[in-house]
Design a protein around this motif. Structure first.
Motif, PDB file in Angstrom:
ATOM      1  N   SER A 435       1.575   0.204   3.351  1.00 29.02           N
ATOM      2  CA  SER A 435       2.029   1.042   2.230  1.00 29.02           C
ATOM      3  C   SER A 435       1.084   0.895   1.039  1.00 29.02           C
ATOM      4  CB  SER A 435       3.468   0.696   1.842  1.00 29.02           C
ATOM      5  OG  SER A 435       3.566  -0.582   1.252  1.00 29.02           O
ATOM      6  N   PHE A 436       0.578  -0.306   0.816  1.00 34.48           N
ATOM      7  CA  PHE A 436      -0.331  -0.512  -0.315  1.00 34.48           C
ATOM      8  C   PHE A 436      -1.615   0.291  -0.151  1.00 34.48           C
ATOM      9  CE2 PHE A 436       1.660  -4.948  -1.062  1.00 34.48           C
ATOM     10  CZ  PHE A 436       2.647  -4.385  -1.845  1.00 34.48           C
ATOM     11  N   VAL A 437      -2.221   0.265   1.051  1.00 32.57           N
ATOM     12  CA  VAL A 437      -3.450   1.043   1.230  1.00 32.57           C
ATOM     13  C   VAL A 437      -3.145   2.532   1.284  1.00 32.57           C
ATOM     14  CG1 VAL A 437      -4.704  -0.833   2.345  1.00 32.57           C
ATOM     15  CG2 VAL A 437      -3.424   0.793   3.752  1.00 32.57           C
ATOM     16  N   GLY A 438      -1.859   2.888   1.393  1.00 31.55           N
ATOM     17  CA  GLY A 438      -1.449   4.285   1.309  1.00 31.55           C
ATOM     18  C   GLY A 438      -1.146   4.738  -0.104  1.00 31.55           C
ATOM     19  N   GLY A 439      -1.326   3.865  -1.092  1.00 32.19           N
ATOM     20  CA  GLY A 439      -1.147   4.247  -2.488  1.00 32.19           C
ATOM     21  C   GLY A 439       0.061   3.665  -3.171  1.00 32.19           C
ATOM     22  N   VAL A 440       0.948   3.022  -2.431  1.00 31.03           N
ATOM     23  CA  VAL A 440       2.172   2.447  -2.998  1.00 31.03           C
ATOM     24  C   VAL A 440       1.835   1.205  -3.811  1.00 31.03           C
ATOM     25  CG1 VAL A 440       4.281   1.204  -2.335  1.00 31.03           C
ATOM     26  CG2 VAL A 440       3.709   3.367  -1.226  1.00 31.03           C
ATOM     27  N   ASN A 441       2.597   0.952  -4.882  1.00 29.21           N
ATOM     28  CA  ASN A 441       2.429  -0.301  -5.618  1.00 29.21           C
ATOM     29  C   ASN A 441       3.748  -0.923  -6.062  1.00 29.21           C
ATOM     30  OD1 ASN A 441       3.071   1.405  -7.732  1.00 29.21           O
ATOM     31  ND2 ASN A 441       1.117   1.205  -8.794  1.00 29.21           N
ATOM     32  N   GLN A 442       4.841  -0.520  -5.433  1.00 35.56           N
ATOM     33  CA  GLN A 442       6.122  -1.188  -5.654  1.00 35.56           C
ATOM     34  C   GLN A 442       6.922  -1.200  -4.355  1.00 35.56           C
ATOM     35  OE1 GLN A 442       9.031  -0.912  -9.154  1.00 35.56           O
ATOM     36  NE2 GLN A 442      10.007   0.483  -7.698  1.00 35.56           N
ATOM     37  N   VAL A 443       7.419  -2.381  -3.993  1.00 36.93           N
ATOM     38  CA  VAL A 443       8.258  -2.534  -2.810  1.00 36.93           C
ATOM     39  C   VAL A 443       9.699  -2.761  -3.239  1.00 36.93           C
ATOM     40  CG1 VAL A 443       8.836  -4.097  -0.910  1.00 36.93           C
ATOM     41  CG2 VAL A 443       6.474  -3.355  -1.241  1.00 36.93           C
ATOM     42  N   GLN A 503      -3.038  -2.498 -12.080  1.00 32.16           N
ATOM     43  CA  GLN A 503      -4.034  -2.685 -13.125  1.00 32.16           C
ATOM     44  C   GLN A 503      -4.993  -1.505 -13.168  1.00 32.16           C
ATOM     45  OE1 GLN A 503      -3.505  -5.415 -15.202  1.00 32.16           O
ATOM     46  NE2 GLN A 503      -1.751  -5.376 -13.797  1.00 32.16           N
ATOM     47  N   GLY A 504      -5.417  -1.144 -14.359  1.00 32.86           N
ATOM     48  CA  GLY A 504      -6.424  -0.100 -14.515  1.00 32.86           C
ATOM     49  C   GLY A 504      -6.010   1.219 -13.910  1.00 32.86           C
ATOM     50  N   ARG A 505      -6.926   1.825 -13.174  1.00 35.96           N
ATOM     51  CA  ARG A 505      -6.706   3.152 -12.585  1.00 35.96           C
ATOM     52  C   ARG A 505      -6.907   3.099 -11.074  1.00 35.96           C
ATOM     53  NH1 ARG A 505     -11.245   6.194 -15.995  1.00 35.96           N
ATOM     54  NH2 ARG A 505     -12.291   4.312 -15.298  1.00 35.96           N
ATOM     55  N   PRO A 506      -6.142   3.908 -10.334  1.00 35.96           N
ATOM     56  CA  PRO A 506      -6.432   4.013  -8.902  1.00 35.96           C
ATOM     57  C   PRO A 506      -7.733   4.769  -8.707  1.00 35.96           C
ATOM     58  CG  PRO A 506      -4.805   5.656  -9.528  1.00 35.96           C
ATOM     59  CD  PRO A 506      -5.057   4.806 -10.749  1.00 35.96           C
ATOM     60  N   ARG A 507      -8.462   4.399  -7.685  1.00 37.65           N
ATOM     61  CA  ARG A 507      -9.685   5.121  -7.329  1.00 37.65           C
ATOM     62  C   ARG A 507      -9.594   5.467  -5.850  1.00 37.65           C
ATOM     63  NH1 ARG A 507     -11.497   7.369 -11.647  1.00 37.65           N
ATOM     64  NH2 ARG A 507     -13.347   6.410 -12.556  1.00 37.65           N
ATOM     65  N   VAL A 508      -9.662   6.766  -5.553  1.00 36.69           N
ATOM     66  CA  VAL A 508      -9.480   7.239  -4.179  1.00 36.69           C
ATOM     67  C   VAL A 508     -10.672   8.114  -3.827  1.00 36.69           C
ATOM     68  CG1 VAL A 508      -7.928   8.427  -2.580  1.00 36.69           C
ATOM     69  CG2 VAL A 508      -6.978   7.202  -4.552  1.00 36.69           C
ATOM     70  N   LEU A 661      -8.725  -0.634   6.453  1.00 33.58           N
ATOM     71  CA  LEU A 661      -8.158   0.297   5.486  1.00 33.58           C
ATOM     72  C   LEU A 661      -8.199  -0.351   4.107  1.00 33.58           C
ATOM     73  CD1 LEU A 661      -5.015   1.370   7.549  1.00 33.58           C
ATOM     74  CD2 LEU A 661      -7.134   2.667   7.280  1.00 33.58           C
ATOM     75  N   SER A 662      -8.442   0.457   3.097  1.00 32.42           N
ATOM     76  CA  SER A 662      -8.574  -0.136   1.772  1.00 32.42           C
ATOM     77  C   SER A 662      -8.017   0.781   0.695  1.00 32.42           C
ATOM     78  CB  SER A 662     -10.044  -0.451   1.468  1.00 32.42           C
ATOM     79  OG  SER A 662     -10.793   0.745   1.311  1.00 32.42           O
ATOM     80  N   THR A 663      -7.755   0.161  -0.433  1.00 36.26           N
ATOM     81  CA  THR A 663      -7.443   0.903  -1.653  1.00 36.26           C
ATOM     82  C   THR A 663      -8.137   0.175  -2.794  1.00 36.26           C
ATOM     83  OG1 THR A 663      -5.666   1.908  -2.959  1.00 36.26           O
ATOM     84  CG2 THR A 663      -5.313  -0.348  -2.223  1.00 36.26           C
ATOM     85  N   ARG A 664      -8.400   0.874  -3.886  1.00 34.22           N
ATOM     86  CA  ARG A 664      -9.241   0.333  -4.949  1.00 34.22           C
ATOM     87  C   ARG A 664      -8.616   0.613  -6.308  1.00 34.22           C
ATOM     88  NH1 ARG A 664     -14.620   3.544  -6.639  1.00 34.22           N
ATOM     89  NH2 ARG A 664     -15.422   2.224  -8.332  1.00 34.22           N
ATOM     90  N   ARG A 665      -8.763  -0.349  -7.206  1.00 35.32           N
ATOM     91  CA  ARG A 665      -8.373  -0.155  -8.600  1.00 35.32           C
ATOM     92  C   ARG A 665      -9.559  -0.508  -9.491  1.00 35.32           C
ATOM     93  NH1 ARG A 665      -3.126   2.122  -9.099  1.00 35.32           N
ATOM     94  NH2 ARG A 665      -3.172   1.417 -11.261  1.00 35.32           N
ATOM     95  N   SER A 666      -9.786   0.305 -10.515  1.00 37.78           N
ATOM     96  CA  SER A 666     -10.810   0.011 -11.513  1.00 37.78           C
ATOM     97  C   SER A 666     -10.134  -0.571 -12.741  1.00 37.78           C
ATOM     98  CB  SER A 666     -11.584   1.273 -11.885  1.00 37.78           C
ATOM     99  OG  SER A 666     -12.460   1.638 -10.846  1.00 37.78           O
ATOM    100  N   THR A 667     -10.471  -1.808 -13.085  1.00 40.07           N
ATOM    101  CA  THR A 667      -9.840  -2.510 -14.193  1.00 40.07           C
ATOM    102  C   THR A 667     -10.892  -2.870 -15.235  1.00 40.07           C
ATOM    103  OG1 THR A 667     -10.153  -4.796 -13.457  1.00 40.07           O
ATOM    104  CG2 THR A 667      -8.371  -3.547 -12.409  1.00 40.07           C
ATOM    105  N   ARG A 668     -10.443  -3.433 -16.340  1.00 37.51           N
ATOM    106  CA  ARG A 668     -11.401  -3.810 -17.375  1.00 37.51           C
ATOM    107  C   ARG A 668     -12.288  -4.978 -16.925  1.00 37.51           C
ATOM    108  NH1 ARG A 668      -8.062  -5.782 -22.496  1.00 37.51           N
ATOM    109  NH2 ARG A 668      -7.064  -3.766 -22.089  1.00 37.51           N
ATOM    110  N   ASP A 669     -11.854  -5.737 -15.922  1.00 37.73           N
ATOM    111  CA  ASP A 669     -12.659  -6.840 -15.400  1.00 37.73           C
ATOM    112  C   ASP A 669     -13.547  -6.417 -14.237  1.00 37.73           C
ATOM    113  OD1 ASP A 669     -11.760  -8.795 -17.184  1.00 37.73           O
ATOM    114  OD2 ASP A 669      -9.984  -9.192 -15.976  1.00 37.73           O
ATOM    115  N   ILE A 732     -10.714  -8.378  -2.699  1.00 35.27           N
ATOM    116  CA  ILE A 732     -12.053  -8.690  -3.200  1.00 35.27           C
ATOM    117  C   ILE A 732     -12.265  -7.961  -4.522  1.00 35.27           C
ATOM    118  CG2 ILE A 732     -14.530  -8.614  -2.741  1.00 35.27           C
ATOM    119  CD1 ILE A 732     -13.034 -10.402  -0.797  1.00 35.27           C
ATOM    120  N   GLY A 733     -12.751  -8.701  -5.515  1.00 38.23           N
ATOM    121  CA  GLY A 733     -13.086  -8.099  -6.793  1.00 38.23           C
ATOM    122  C   GLY A 733     -14.587  -8.095  -7.004  1.00 38.23           C
ATOM    123  N   VAL A 734     -15.087  -7.035  -7.606  1.00 38.79           N
ATOM    124  CA  VAL A 734     -16.500  -6.963  -7.982  1.00 38.79           C
ATOM    125  C   VAL A 734     -16.535  -6.725  -9.491  1.00 38.79           C
ATOM    126  CG1 VAL A 734     -18.695  -5.762  -7.704  1.00 38.79           C
ATOM    127  CG2 VAL A 734     -17.163  -6.022  -5.741  1.00 38.79           C
ATOM    128  N   GLY A 735     -17.050  -7.708 -10.212  1.00 36.24           N
ATOM    129  CA  GLY A 735     -17.066  -7.585 -11.670  1.00 36.24           C
ATOM    130  C   GLY A 735     -17.066  -8.950 -12.312  1.00 36.24           C
TER     131      GLY A 735
END
Length: 945
Positions: A435-443, A503-508, A661-669, A732-735
């Motif tokens: 569900s998380f890699v499908g865009g969900v962020n609350q269970v 955190q931040g914004r979703p990136r798809v 499968l992955s999902t990504r968020r862009s944060t201030r860090d 994994i975080g890059v930043g």
């Protein structure tokens, strides 16, 4: 260095904790039990409860709207405030939304259009009332004639294997029928079908029946007229809310929640539908009423699709377009008259409106935009169902959540039919990750039940889906379950995952255009797996979503302030609105890569001025196809390669397709990637991650963030080697997420890590290892002889056997065994029907002088279900419940070491042999316990100098 992400990730605040559904037998639950169960829920690490009044032992005194129910709701709010738990309430009892006092004939009850037919031969007369519709549901005594008409059949009016074709023109008989009797003679030749269209109540009650949860019978309200929502709001104001409760909701309330939209009718309708249709669609629907019906399309739980054969079609083939307009009008009315009033009411109470708006012939994107917190669900029909079975469904609403810039996209997770008392937390972890890699962020967990509901005090207690001993939907969690003590490990993991994903914004990567009204959520789904296997993340978008003011293209990204899609795919889309076609053209002109699969859309949706609109769609799409950023492909399998040619690479890319499968968020860090392996095989690969800075791993089990020691930078991307175990999730975080050494390794013959801020190498073999550093220098490092790995076979097993005692209460019996070979409890005669907790203890000898230069990893192999580990009496705080692998270096000492593994099971094996559970008795035993192989693998470590 402590970054903002590190602070929040280590110890997320309560707002990031998962919620659980909590089934009440309405006001039967006692105040004391509310406090006790909420304390247990809070101690298990949940951040909120969603209270559902589902059954009532005495509906008159304990049901929805009773004084007892009001009192218990207040107790829950007071307790929630004290414990820091958000308290959500459903809009009504059970589901779909029904209101006590609403009868099948009430004007605010759910309505249907029922159709009666009669066949008349050419030249013959039809005399009498308009053809009667099939028998109405129980309790429906009133009906109103909407229209009567006669239409000539193209050949025969007899039903066969396909649709009955009708001529295009009809004879309106409504005025005659309204006077009580039709007297009409069919013109010579052929056959004619006489139709009677009747509006009446559906007679639908909730899933527990009209009398199951309230003193007055409760029937489903009209979801397409404001009177239905008003009836629910009025009941709250008169029979639910008190002044004290209103104040408490603002302090401890969370969401006003509407559960599954599972309506049942012959054809969804509402009293003003014809007028609303003409106002919104611009033409009179009456002449087209015969082509609306697809048999059983609107029946609850029906598998019928909008793509199935209609009962009647016109020879001019306008029927599909008319039905599209009908579904769009249902969508408009549902949003305007149901969603919006309930949302306003929730806001007046200081709550958010959360709802599950799918499974009807409505446009899910438009509806999702209107809801504060759109919710999906992970329900599947078998424990063997893949964790990703619902992935496409998650992505359908994700587009609305992401383009609507909604902070939370929720799921009811993860009910399994036939999974009661047999679902493992490992199974749930896979479904959470999918569900998380499908865009969900609350269970919202499904769920927790009042233990003594309906007087069922005997262990394991009340569960709404195992009444009569059946094996229904999972799961009734709580202290009744042996795994409950381990639940905080799971909820801590969920909290950290949900923290990252908010955190931040979703990136798809890719937006897939989907304009469909299919209730099954399976129409126009991108079916080829190669898009995901190539690393692309995706959402589904519709005309209502790409028409948003924020849906603009800048720097080749669609909605750069939101998901920032890098490409749009039109997948065999037959129809598109004129406005949507204009938007697609504007995107292409702005440089957004667009891939058209198959033929481009050549017609508009809807029937009004279809000739003019179709020509405009064709003109616009022809122009789209001439743009430099647009390409066509013959089928879905060719989309990934074409996207790459257009420069639209996935944010997470590997040299070969992996299935990760992955999902990504862009944060201030920086950028955070959640990477999930849904397969049964480990995936080891190099991934190229978009983002600036150094890489780090965020461990959702421990809350630690550690810099990654070996990585490269090529073509603006960070290259990291990653191994993801079967069904494991890594972050994994890059930043700027962790303190990184000044230099890092580019390559090494050993594993490179960062320990205490310095680069080290690790290996379970001795020798000299070469490492190339980012300075260009090659370093040789010697590791001395490392002890051989060892398998731990001999264990002492102490089992706490959970079972029902003579008084019906939970009783625990101890078993002690010496185990010379690890095997499932189902293969050990003394334990084959036992559920509970098993503690495995063994000793292991480590060489004297064991120091920090020698290290070891413990791998548990196969374990069923949850587990905890101690080494030399010291608990290891958190172990990945999927991999069962943990570094035990700092816990070991020279000489004798004691290793203890505590394993908790489901209840299935015990309930199979417990009287009153025939649904469990028919299931196979599950393979409980520590099955292994359990290995300790020493490794050497040395600093890179």
């Amino acid at each position: 260095m402590t970054t903002q992400t590190a602070k929040g990730f280590s110890h997320p605040d309560d707002s990031y904790r998962p919620k659980t559904r909590w089934w009440w037998t309405c006001g039967e639950i006692t105040a004391g039990e509310i406090k006790k169960e909420m304390a247990s829920i809070a101690a298990a690490g949940f951040g909120g409860v969603e209270i559902l009044c589902m059954f009532a032992a005495d509906p008159a005194t304990q049901g929805w709207g009773s004084a007892a129910m009001q009192d218990r709701m207040q107790v829950a709010l007071d307790t929630g405030k004290r414990l820091g738990l958000d308290v959500d309430f459903t809009v009504g009892p059970a589901w779909p939304l029904a209101v006590p006092g609403v009868t099948p004939d009430s004007p605010d009850a759910a309505q249907e259009l029922a159709v009666g037919t009669a066949t008349v031969a050419g030249g013959k007369a039809y005399t009498g009332a308009a053809p009667a519709a099939p028998e109405a549901a129980s309790g429906v005594t009133k009906q109103t004639l909407v229209a009567a008409q006669a239409v000539k059949c193209a050949s025969t009016c007899k039903a066969g294997s396909g649709s009955i074709a009708l001529k295009d023109s009809s004879v309106d008989l409504t005025a005659d029928a309204a006077d009580g009797s039709i007297s009409w003679t069919a013109p010579e030749g052929g056959e004619w079908q006489v139709f009677g269209f009747w509006r009446r109540g559906t007679g639908q009650a909730t899933v527990v029946g009209a009398d199951g949860a309230s003193g007055k019978p409760a029937y489903v309200v009209d979801h397409f007229a404001k009177s239905g929502a008003d009836a629910a709001i009025d009941f709250w104001q008169k029979s639910v809310l008190t002044s004290q409760m209103k104040a408490s909701l603002r302090k401890a309330g969370g969401d006003l929640f509407e559960d599954s939209l599972e309506l049942d009718s012959a054809l969804h309708w509402t009293p003003d539908f014809l007028a609303e249709f003409k106002h919104r669609r611009g033409y009179d629907l009456r002449p087209f009423l015969p082509v609306l019906t697809i048999d059983r399309l609107h029946r609850q739980y029906s598998p019928v699709s909008v793509e199935d054969l209609a009962d009647y079609v016109f020879s001019a083939n306008t029927d599909r377009r008319v039905r599209e307009d009908y579904y769009q009008t249902l969508t408009d009315l549902y949003v305007a008259n149901h969603v919006e009033p309930l949302k306003r009411f929730a806001h007046q109470l200081g709550l958010q409106y959360r709802a599950q708006p799918y499974a009807e012939t409505t446009e899910i994107g438009q509806v999702g935009l209107a809801i504060d917190v759109p919710e999906t669900e992970g329900l599947v029909t078998s424990l063997s169902a893949a964790s990703t079975e619902r992935l496409q469904q998650y992505r359908i609403q994700a587009g609305a959540a992401h383009l609507g810039h909604k902070p939370i996209y929720s799921t009811e997770c993860c009910a399994v039919l036939g999974g009661a008392y047999g679902q493992t937390w490992e199974d749930l972890l896979g479904r959470f990750s999918a569900s998380f890699v499908g865009g969900v962020n609350q269970v919202v967990l499904h769920g927790f039940a009042y233990e003594n509901g309906l007087g069922m005090g005997a262990w394991p207690g009340f569960s709404p889906f195992t009444l009569g001993g059946g094996n229904g939907f999972s799961e009734a969690f709580g202290p009744r379950q042996a795994t409950w003590a381990d639940t905080p490990q799971i909820t801590d993991w969920l909290s950290r995952m949900q923290y990252v994903l908010r955190q931040g914004r979703p990136r798809v990567d890719v937006a897939i255009y989907r304009q469909s009204m299919d209730r099954s959520l399976s129409d126009a789904i991108f079916k080829d797996p190669n898009l995901s296997r190539a690393g692309y993340s995706s959402d589904y978008v519709s005309s209502s979503l790409i028409d948003l003011p924020t849906s603009v293209v800048k720097d080749r990204r669609l909605d750069p302030s939101g998901p920032g899609y890098r490409a749009l795919v039109l997948d065999n889309q037959r129809a598109i609105s004129v406005n949507a076609a204009r938007r697609v053209l504007s995107f292409a002109k702005a440089g957004l890569p667009v891939v058209v699969v198959g033929d481009a859309p050549s017609r508009t949706s809807g029937a009004l001025e279809r000739g003019v609109s179709d020509r405009e769609v064709t003109r616009l799409m022809d122009s789209v196809l001439t743009q430099r950023s647009v390409r066509t492909v013959g089928d879905e399998s060719k989309v990934p390669a074409m996207l790459a040619k257009l420069g639209a690479r996935p944010a997470l890319e590997s040299a070969e397709p992996t299935g990760l499968l992955s999902t990504r968020r862009s944060t201030r860090d920086g950028d955070v990637y959640v990477i999930y392996n849904p397969s049964d095989d480990e995936v080891s690969t190099d991934v190229a991650l978009e983002g600036d800075g150094s890489p780090a791993e965020l461990n959702p089990w421990t809350g630690d963030i550690a810099a990654i020691g070996e990585w490269n930078r090529r073509a603006g991307r960070t290259i990291v080697s990653i191994a993801v175990a079967p069904h494991q999730t890594r972050v994994i975080g890059v930043g700027n997420f962790a303190h990184a050494p000044v230099n890092h390794a580019l390559s090494s013959e050993a594993e490179v890590a960062v320990d205490g801020g310095r680069l080290v190498i690790r290996s379970n073999a001795s020798g000299t290892f070469r490492t190339v550093l980012s300075t260009g220098r090659t370093v040789k490092t010697v590791l001395p002889k490392v002890p051989a790995a060892r398998t731990l076979d001999r264990w002492h097993l102490a089992v706490s056997d959970w079972h029902r005692g003579a008084d019906g209460a939970l009783e625990k019996t101890d078993h002690e065994l010496e185990v010379s070979r690890l095997e499932p409890w189902s293969q050990i005669p003394e334990l084959q029907d036992v559920s509970g907790v098993g503690t495995y203890t063994t000793t292991m000898h480590a060489p004297q002088g064991w120091t920090g230069g020698r290290h070891a990893r413990l791998s548990l192999g196969d374990v069923f279900d949850t587990f905890r580990v101690k080494v030399n009496g010291e608990p290891i705080p958190a172990v990945d419940q999927v991999t069962g692998s943990v570094d035990i270096s700092r816990y070991l000492k020279g000489g004798s070491n004691t290793i203890e593994v505590r394993v908790a099971t489901t209840l299935r094996n015990r309930l199979r042999v417990t009287p009153g559970f025939p649904g469990q008795a028919s299931e196979a035993r599950q393979d409980y316990g520590l099955i292994g192989p359990v290995t300790v693998t020493p490794y050497g470590q040395a600093a890179l100098r």
